[in-house]
Scaffold this motif. Sequence first.
Motif, PDB file in Angstrom:
ATOM      1  N   ASP A 347       0.809  -1.217   0.000  1.00 41.90           N
ATOM      2  CA  ASP A 347       0.000   0.000   0.000  1.00 41.90           C
ATOM      3  C   ASP A 347       0.840   1.264   0.000  1.00 41.90           C
ATOM      4  OD1 ASP A 347      -2.249  -1.541  -0.010  1.00 41.90           O
ATOM      5  OD2 ASP A 347      -2.801  -1.177   2.080  1.00 41.90           O
ATOM      6  N   TYR A 350       3.933   1.408  -3.882  1.00 39.94           N
ATOM      7  CA  TYR A 350       3.541   1.591  -5.283  1.00 39.94           C
ATOM      8  C   TYR A 350       2.637   2.791  -5.451  1.00 39.94           C
ATOM      9  CZ  TYR A 350       5.406  -3.093  -6.024  1.00 39.94           C
ATOM     10  OH  TYR A 350       6.230  -4.186  -6.090  1.00 39.94           O
ATOM     11  N   LYS A 352      -0.532   4.613  -6.729  1.00 35.66           N
ATOM     12  CA  LYS A 352      -1.903   4.141  -6.966  1.00 35.66           C
ATOM     13  C   LYS A 352      -2.401   4.661  -8.307  1.00 35.66           C
ATOM     14  CE  LYS A 352      -2.201   2.110  -2.966  1.00 35.66           C
ATOM     15  NZ  LYS A 352      -0.813   2.268  -2.558  1.00 35.66           N
TER      16      LYS A 352
END
Length: 352
Positions: A347, A350, A352
Motif C-alpha cells: 500500500d 507503489y 496508486k
Amino acid sequence: MIPTYLTKFGTVAAAAALAVSLAPTDADAQERVRWKLHSAYGTNLAVLGPVPGRIAEMVSKMSGGKFDIKVFEPGALVGGNAYYDPVSQGAFEIAYGTPGYHQGRDSTYNLFSSWPFGPGVGAYLAWFKHGGGYELARELYAKDNIKFFMCGMIPPETSGWFRDEITSLDQLKGLKMRFFGMGALVMQKFGVSTQLLAAGDIYPALELGTIDATEFSMPAIDRSLGFYQIAKYNYFPGWHQQATTNEFLINMDAWNALSPEYQAMFETACDANFTAEFAEGENLQYQAMLDNEADGVENKTWPPEILDQLRAAWDEVNAEEIAKNPLYAKVWESWATFEEKYRVWGDRGYLK
C-alpha cells in the motif's frame, strides 16, 4: 639435457591432463531421458503457446541433448484441458496448463491459478515463493502422484468479449458465456450460464452461437484466437484474473527417477521462462488492442459502479467456498495472512 625423472614426470602429468579432459562431465554421464509433454495450448498461440517448446529447448541444451522433451499439441495425446489424470497415472510424463482447469475436482485449485480481484504478479509470486503457496499446492497435487511446478505468470486478462455493449449487469442475465475459474461463479450470480471451453473450442462455439460471449486471456492471445472477428466489445480491466499462473505437472515417479542434475535443469528452465513469458506478455498487449480497434473493436472500461457490483458478488462466492470447503479455507487463510503483512509494503511502495 632434461633429467630423466622430469621427463617421466612430464609424461605422466600430460597423460593425467589428457585423461581429465576426456573424462565425462556430469551431463555426459547422465542417461538419456525421453519425455512426452502434453500442452493445453497450441504452439501458435501468442505468449502461452511457445512456453513448452522454450523449456524443452533449454533443458535439451543444458543436458547436451540427453534430456529430451517432445511437445505435443492439444488433442494429440488427450483433449486440451484433460491432462490431470493421464499425468497422475503415467500415460505421459509431463503436461502444461493452469491449475484452474481442475476446478471440477476441487475449488481449491483456483487459488493456485487466479481469482477475482486477486493479486497482481508481484504479490502473487511473493506468496507462492515465500508465503507458503508453493508448499500448499505441492501438497495437494502430491496426493495424486503429481509434482507441481509453477513455471510462469501472465499479466491481467480482459474480462470479456461481447456482441453488444454492456451498460448494466442486468444485460448479462440469460447469456451463455465461456468463463474461467472462480469468475464463472461470480457471473452466475448475475444469471450467466457459464462453461469452461478449451482454447481451440471457443471460436467455433462463438461463431455458431453455442455461446454468446467469452473471455479467455490477454488481448494478444485473444486476437490470435480470432474473437475480434465476431464480438466487437472487449471489456477491461480483467477483474477476474489480474495474474494467472502456468503449471507444469510431472508424474511423480518420472520426476523421482530423474538425476539431481536433470531436476535442477528443469527447475532452472522454469525460472528462466517466468521472466521471458511475463515480459513478452506485457510487451504485446498494446499493439493487439490497437489492431483490434482498427478492426472495429471497442476497447471498453467497466465503470466503478459495475466493478463494485462484481466485487460484492465475489465476496459472496468466496465466503460460500470458505464455508463449504475446508481445504479451500486453509489455502485462503494462508493467502489472507500473507496479504495482511504484504499490504504494509504494497500500500505504500507503489503509486496508486
